[in-house]
Scaffold this motif. Structure first.
Motif, mmCIF file in Angstrom:
data_model
loop_
_atom_site.group_PDB
_atom_site.id
_atom_site.type_symbol
_atom_site.label_atom_id
_atom_site.label_comp_id
_atom_site.label_asym_id
_atom_site.label_seq_id
_atom_site.Cartn_x
_atom_site.Cartn_y
_atom_site.Cartn_z
ATOM 1 N N LEU A 34 0.827 -1.203 0.000
ATOM 2 C CA LEU A 34 0.000 0.000 0.000
ATOM 3 C C LEU A 34 0.864 1.256 0.000
ATOM 4 O O LEU A 34 0.625 2.198 -0.769
ATOM 5 N N GLN A 35 1.890 1.262 0.838
ATOM 6 C CA GLN A 35 2.787 2.416 0.922
ATOM 7 C C GLN A 35 3.507 2.647 -0.407
ATOM 8 O O GLN A 35 3.696 3.791 -0.838
ATOM 9 N N LYS A 36 3.891 1.570 -1.077
ATOM 10 C CA LYS A 36 4.563 1.699 -2.374
ATOM 11 C C LYS A 36 3.625 2.308 -3.410
ATOM 12 O O LYS A 36 4.030 3.142 -4.221
ATOM 13 N N THR A 43 -3.682 7.655 -7.052
ATOM 14 C CA THR A 43 -4.699 8.582 -6.538
ATOM 15 C C THR A 43 -5.936 7.841 -6.045
ATOM 16 O O THR A 43 -6.724 8.381 -5.272
ATOM 17 N N ILE A 44 -6.109 6.608 -6.523
ATOM 18 C CA ILE A 44 -7.179 5.727 -6.044
ATOM 19 C C ILE A 44 -6.571 4.344 -5.837
ATOM 20 O O ILE A 44 -5.786 3.875 -6.667
ATOM 21 N N THR A 71 -3.536 4.799 4.679
ATOM 22 C CA THR A 71 -3.628 5.553 3.429
ATOM 23 C C THR A 71 -3.910 7.019 3.701
ATOM 24 O O THR A 71 -3.240 7.914 3.169
ATOM 25 N N LYS A 72 -4.905 7.280 4.528
ATOM 26 C CA LYS A 72 -5.301 8.656 4.816
ATOM 27 C C LYS A 72 -4.196 9.416 5.548
ATOM 28 O O LYS A 72 -4.015 10.620 5.353
ATOM 29 N N LYS A 73 -3.447 8.696 6.375
ATOM 30 C CA LYS A 73 -2.351 9.330 7.107
ATOM 31 C C LYS A 73 -1.201 9.682 6.170
ATOM 32 O O LYS A 73 -0.555 10.726 6.317
ATOM 33 N N SER A 74 -0.949 8.811 5.186
ATOM 34 C CA SER A 74 0.144 9.047 4.237
ATOM 35 C C SER A 74 -0.200 10.159 3.257
ATOM 36 O O SER A 74 0.635 11.003 2.934
ATOM 37 N N ASP A 75 -1.439 10.144 2.771
ATOM 38 C CA ASP A 75 -1.880 11.160 1.812
ATOM 39 C C ASP A 75 -3.402 11.215 1.852
ATOM 40 O O ASP A 75 -4.077 10.324 1.338
ATOM 41 N N SER A 76 -3.932 12.259 2.444
ATOM 42 C CA SER A 76 -5.378 12.376 2.638
ATOM 43 C C SER A 76 -6.138 12.504 1.322
ATOM 44 O O SER A 76 -7.357 12.321 1.279
ATOM 45 N N LYS A 77 -5.419 12.811 0.229
ATOM 46 C CA LYS A 77 -6.083 12.979 -1.066
ATOM 47 C C LYS A 77 -6.308 11.652 -1.791
ATOM 48 O O LYS A 77 -7.090 11.586 -2.738
#
Length: 212
Positions: A34-36, A43-44, A71-77
């Motif tokens: 997921l992080q990768k 973006t999705i 996911t939200k913590k890494s990039d809320s967008k």
């Protein structure tokens, strides 16, 4: 748009060959993958709880919530669409509450269509994705498979799309099961045909993609 997928069985990221649970490749910790995806600019992200899809009693709720929060913590967008074992309006509400952006409806849309169609009125249709997994037979009939691809039906793809189109369907994730995990290339003709019939619906092509 490219939407990376993350299929999960028993806490591990996996890839099935043609929907066969006995023919799976294991890729380990889904959090790392997921992080990768996020680092590479996704973006999705498409999450599927295959354990839950096969048997709702085995839903990996805590892991799914963890992945959404990561996911939200890494990039809320970054948006998350998620499916697997969703069987009630409460399931949808809980996933939305945990931070999911779109909810994938698969087997339930086939086994309980009357109830599922009500959700397109109760919820914003834009947050619901109809997942239709098809086996294409020798006569080119596109038949729906359910319960994590374990059970084939005689229900035709076009029939289901048309029925849900009448209640406001906006998103369809269509998978050619025989190509999924087989690295044979996407079934372009399949997606061309359904896009031409329903230009008002956003279709996501799945299964066999190997190159741009």
């Amino acid at each position: 748009m490219i939407i990376p997928a993350l299929d999960i069985i028993n806490g591990n990221a996996v890839r099935l060959y043609q929907g066969n649970y006995q023919a799976q490749s294991n890729y380990g910790d889904p959090v790392n993958i997921l992080q990768k995806y996020i680092q590479q600019g996704a973006t999705i992200i498409h999450l599927v709880d295959l354990s839950g899809a096969k048997n709702p009693k085995n839903k990996q709720t805590s892991l799914i919530n963890k992945l959404i929060q990561k996911t939200k913590k890494s990039d809320s967008k970054v948006k998350i669409q998620i499916g697997g074992g969703i069987r009630s309006a409460l399931d949808i509400k809980n996933l939305l509450k945990s931070g999911a952006n779109r909810i994938i409806l698969g087997s339930i849309a086939i086994t309980h269509p009357k109830e599922t169609k009500k959700w397109f009125t109760y919820f914003d249709p834009d947050i619901l994705v109809l997942a239709l997994d098809v086996y294409i037979d020798f006569n080119k009939n596109k038949k729906i498979a359910i319960h994590g691809w374990q059970k084939k039906t005689d229900i035709q793809l076009e029939q289901v799309i048309q029925e849900y189109n009448l209640v406001g369907l906006k998103h369809v994730l269509c998978t050619d099961i025989l190509r999924d995990g087989a690295l044979l290339g996407s079934n372009i003709n399949l997606y061309k045909s359904i896009c031409q019939i329903w230009p008002n619906i956003f279709f996501q092509a799945s299964g066999g993609t190997i190159q741009l």
